[in-house]
Design a protein around this motif. Structure first.
Motif: not given
Length: 389
Positions: A53-64, A222-226
């Motif tokens: 979840r930590t990496v995916e959080t950073l990943y989502r911010v980065l991909y924004t 993370v758990p609520r959005m693809e």
């Protein structure tokens, strides 16, 4: 008293007129280098998302924001594109030719490393090559967006409609082309003073809590959005979400992208740094680092247990940033310039406009009494502005 009737030999002749050299802006080179490093890091993180979840959080911010920032810069440097022969030649040599070469190269790489029956298709961009397809379409349509009175709202409407139109299809990855189009048009509308505005101290300070809030929201999502929403490469019909969520999320992601891109630009240094020169070679880092990521994927290297630990994640981040940095260096540019930025004067006809301009300069230099000649100048270099990647 000095005589005003000096001989020609004594008269002081004016210095020769020299063409001023175009000096690169350190800010944009810094921004391009930092953005391409984030692209490489993001692709590395994308291989270790499962259950992290930590990496995916950073990943989502980065991909924004990391690709929107790249696209905004590309749009900003496309403002002079006018469909003139010179610009079109540069578009072909700087975008179309690298796309064809690397599409074939990526397909052959997959044949050797994973799937011997993998097809070569120029209509279905492999991995990161979608950006070259998009840049080709965006630049060709630049005169259209510059003619319209409200280009940004119109492109936002196009992006929203694309998000609910599954028939757009995957040819040339048109979903991404259309959904990222507003970012390119935003770059077309920007002026130097806009970049100065976001680089003020107050914006730099405010960007800290904004990014912190983005991290909190990303953690919550993370758990609520693809995660697929951040790729902008599919319509809402490909998910289980209701149809209206496509336009809503398209507009929301664009707004978040603009805000985080402004935060990114606020922290980009404006002076020359040790990595400033690498900003001229980001197209090389972009096109080449995908081979490393794909090879790691084909061989299962990203499944190593140590990558699930914090030290392994940090090491992968450093490795990704270092690899991209090395791929942007001058030795790599010198070796691959003939396929990434080829000179293809032999492939193009003579530009009548350049011939006329050259003839006019020659006649002007010869003076009004000079005898006319019928010799035409050689075709000019098919250069032009460098592709901003």
């Amino acid at each position: 008293m000095t005589s005003s009737l000096r001989s020609d030999g004594d008269r002081k002749s004016p210095p020769p007129r020299t063409r001023p050299s175009r000096q690169r802006d350190a800010f944009f080179d810094n921004a391009k280098y930092l953005a391409i490093v984030l692209v490489g890091v993001g692709h590395a993180w994308g291989q270790i998302l499962d259950g992290n979840r930590t990496v995916e959080t950073l990943y989502r911010v980065l991909y924004t924001f990391h690709m929107p920032a790249f696209i905004v810069i590309s749009g900003y440097f496309s403002r002079s594109f006018d469909l003139s022969p010179k610009r079109v030649r540069r578009l072909i040599t700087g975008v179309v030719v690298p796309y064809v070469v690397f599409e074939v190269a990526y397909a052959l790489h997959r044949r050797v490393s994973e799937d011997p029956g993998n097809d070569i298709s120029l209509l279905d961009p492999t991995y990161l090559l979608w950006f070259l397809c998009a840049l080709f379409v965006w630049r060709l349509t630049t005169p259209l967006w510059q003619t319209l009175r409200w280009p940004l709202p119109i492109t936002l409407g196009i992006a929203a409609l694309a998000s609910v139109t599954p028939t757009v299809g995957n040819d040339l990855n048109m979903q991404r082309v259309l959904q990222f189009l507003p970012c390119f048009v935003l770059g077309l509308l920007l002026r130097p003073e806009h970049f100065q505005l976001v680089r003020r101290r107050s914006v730099r300070i405010w960007s800290v809590p904004v990014v912190a809030a983005a991290l909190v929201i990303a953690w919550w999502s993370v758990p609520r959005m693809e995660t697929g929403w951040f790729y902008r490469n599919a319509s809402v019909q490909d998910t289980s979400a209701p149809w209206w969520s496509g336009p809503v999320l398209t507009l929301a992601l664009f707004g978040c992208s603009v805000v985080l891109t402004a935060c990114f630009f606020a922290w980009v240094p404006g002076r020359r740094m040790w990595f400033t020169a690498l900003g001229a070679g980001t197209i090389y880092g972009y096109l080449l680092h995908g081979f490393l990521v794909k090879e790691g994927d084909y061989t299962g290297w990203f499944q190593q247990p140590f990558l699930d630990r914090p030290l392994g994640e940090i090491g992968l981040t450093v490795l990704g940033a270092t690899a991209v940095t090395l791929l942007c260096t001058r030795p790599v540019q010198r070796v691959l310039r003939y396929v990434v930025e080829p000179r293809m004067d032999w492939a193009f006809g003579r530009d009548p406009g350049d011939a006329a301009r050259g003839r006019g300069k020659r006649d002007q230099a010869a003076g009004p009494g000079a005898r006319e000649t019928s010799t035409e100048p050689a075709a000019s270099n098919a250069g032009g502005e460098k592709v901003s990647v």
